[in-house]
Design an enzyme around this catalytic site. Structure first.
Site, PDB file in Angstrom:
ATOM      1  CB  CYS A   1      -0.913   0.004   1.227  1.00  7.56           C
ATOM      2  SG  CYS A   1      -1.888   1.509   1.407  1.00  7.56           S
TER       3      CYS A   1
ATOM      4  CG  HIS B   1      -3.185  -0.265  -9.519  1.00 10.05           C
ATOM      5  ND1 HIS B   1      -3.921   0.467  -8.614  1.00 10.05           N
ATOM      6  CD2 HIS B   1      -2.090  -0.724  -8.855  1.00 10.05           C
ATOM      7  CE1 HIS B   1      -3.290   0.458  -7.440  1.00 10.05           C
ATOM      8  NE2 HIS B   1      -2.183  -0.246  -7.566  1.00 10.05           N
TER       9      HIS B   1
ATOM     10  CD  GLU C   1      -7.072   1.917  -1.729  1.00  7.66           C
ATOM     11  OE1 GLU C   1      -6.298   0.981  -1.411  1.00  7.66           O
ATOM     12  OE2 GLU C   1      -7.082   3.018  -1.160  1.00  7.66           O
TER      13      GLU C   1
ATOM     14  N   GLY D   1      -2.030   3.440  -6.638  1.00  5.24           N
ATOM     15  CA  GLY D   1      -2.941   3.816  -7.713  1.00  5.24           C
ATOM     16  C   GLY D   1      -2.477   5.066  -8.438  1.00  5.24           C
TER      17      GLY D   1
END
Length: 353
Positions: A141, A232, A287, A299
């Site tokens: 993350c 993504h 997410e 992202g």
């Protein structure tokens, strides 16, 4: 622990936080009722260059009781995390199910995830693991790793600039705390090969999936797939849309349809992007495992990579997210993506589990 010792610890702990909070029956931190004098907050934000207050130091040095887990709440552009000092064990102190309860914004602390600072492996200084708000475990993350770096500096009482080697599920990540308090992170190289993202969509540009067509709810979306250690799906619009205005979309409706689409065997994060200029992008994110959030660091990195691949932007951009801007650069010399942004402590507390 004897009843007397337990009572003494409880009294000491309550005294530490009585100036700023009131404990509830669930072990959560309540703010005073409206109409009462505004209390002095123990911590509004945590600057790495400033020494820790005695209350903060006392809090961090206390060991967990059998049922109470101490934590620090951090946020990076509104993407918020429960940070847990797990340096004494390679096993997380809470289960994924407990993490989901902690992240509940009505019955728990409220967060997008729980992050554990664990012992380093394979030459890394530390290991980072994270449980999402639904209990799933992502590889990495981006906003979380910035909070991770600031939390380490607080735990180790470090001041000034520092960098760390962090072992994650996405590989080695190197964040650097800068003099202005922001954290710059070397996010590594983007993964563009479709099966490695992973996606089942066919490649359209060499081995990459760039502006591929994806049918959802009667619209044919143009998507570019990028992995920053986690998958993504980036879209700048659909065939039937003249322009994509990201604020017009209900992400809770369309986001899950991307996340759980058959073309993404590991599910996916999805970014909806609006180009403001060749160096300024605006995005909203759905997410994987967390839903619509105020920011997503990986992202934002994927968005700049996708924008460059589609010829929409330069390699260095400001990316506006609902929680604020991130600076992203995809360097041509080493193919690495760099992310720079803030992270700060919000409050301290304990959770009864």
């Amino acid at each position: 622990m004897s009843p007397a010792a337990a009572a003494a610890r409880a009294t000491s702990f309550a005294a530490t936080f009585s100036a700023s909070t009131t404990p509830s029956s669930r072990g959560l931190l309540r703010r005073p009722f409206p109409g009462t004098p505004a209390p002095r907050r123990a911590v509004a934000s945590m600057a790495v260059s400033a020494p820790r207050s005695p209350a903060a130091a006392s809090f961090l040095e206390r060991r967990e009781s059998e049922r109470a887990l101490h934590f620090v709440k951090y946020q990076g552009l509104g993407n918020d995390f429960i940070m847990v000092d797990n340096r004494d064990s390679a096993v997380p102190k809470v289960t994924p199910e407990e993490a989901a309860k902690m992240c509940d914004r009505n019955f728990g602390i409220g967060a997008d995830g729980v992050i554990f600072v664990m012992p380093g492996v394979n030459g890394a200084d530390y290991t980072m693991r994270i449980f999402n708000s639904d209990g799933s475990e992502p590889e990495m993350c981006g906003n979380g790793v910035r909070c991770f770096a600031r939390f380490i500096a607080e735990l180790e009482n470090l001041q000034g600039t520092h960098s760390f080697k962090i072992h994650t599920g996405a590989g080695l990540i190197i964040p650097e705390i800068q003099n202005d308090g922001k954290v710059k992170v070397d996010m590594g190289q983007p993964i563009l090969n479709g099966p490695d993202v992973p996606t089942k969509l066919p490649s359209t540009k060499n081995e990459a999936v760039v502006q591929a067509e994806l049918a959802i709810d009667g619209l044919t979306w143009y998507v570019t797939c990028v992995s920053m250690g986690n998958p993504h799906c980036v879209t700048f619009g659909a065939k039937e849309l003249k322009d994509l205005h990201v604020d017009d979309w209900n992400l809770s409706d369309v986001g899950p349809k991307f996340e759980h689409h058959d073309m993404f065997p590991a599910r996916t994060n999805t970014e909806f992007v609006q180009v403001l200029s060749r160096s300024h992008l605006k995005m909203r994110v759905w997410e994987r495992g967390a839903g619509a959030t105020l920011a997503c660091g990986t992202g934002a990195c994927a968005v700049v990579v996708a924008a460059v691949l589609e010829g929409r932007a330069e390699r260095k951009c400001v990316v506006d997210l609902p929680g604020g801007p991130l600076e992203i650069e995809w360097r041509e010399d080493n193919n690495h993506v760099y992310m720079t942004g803030p992270a700060e402590a919000v409050f301290y507390g304990s959770f009864v589990h």
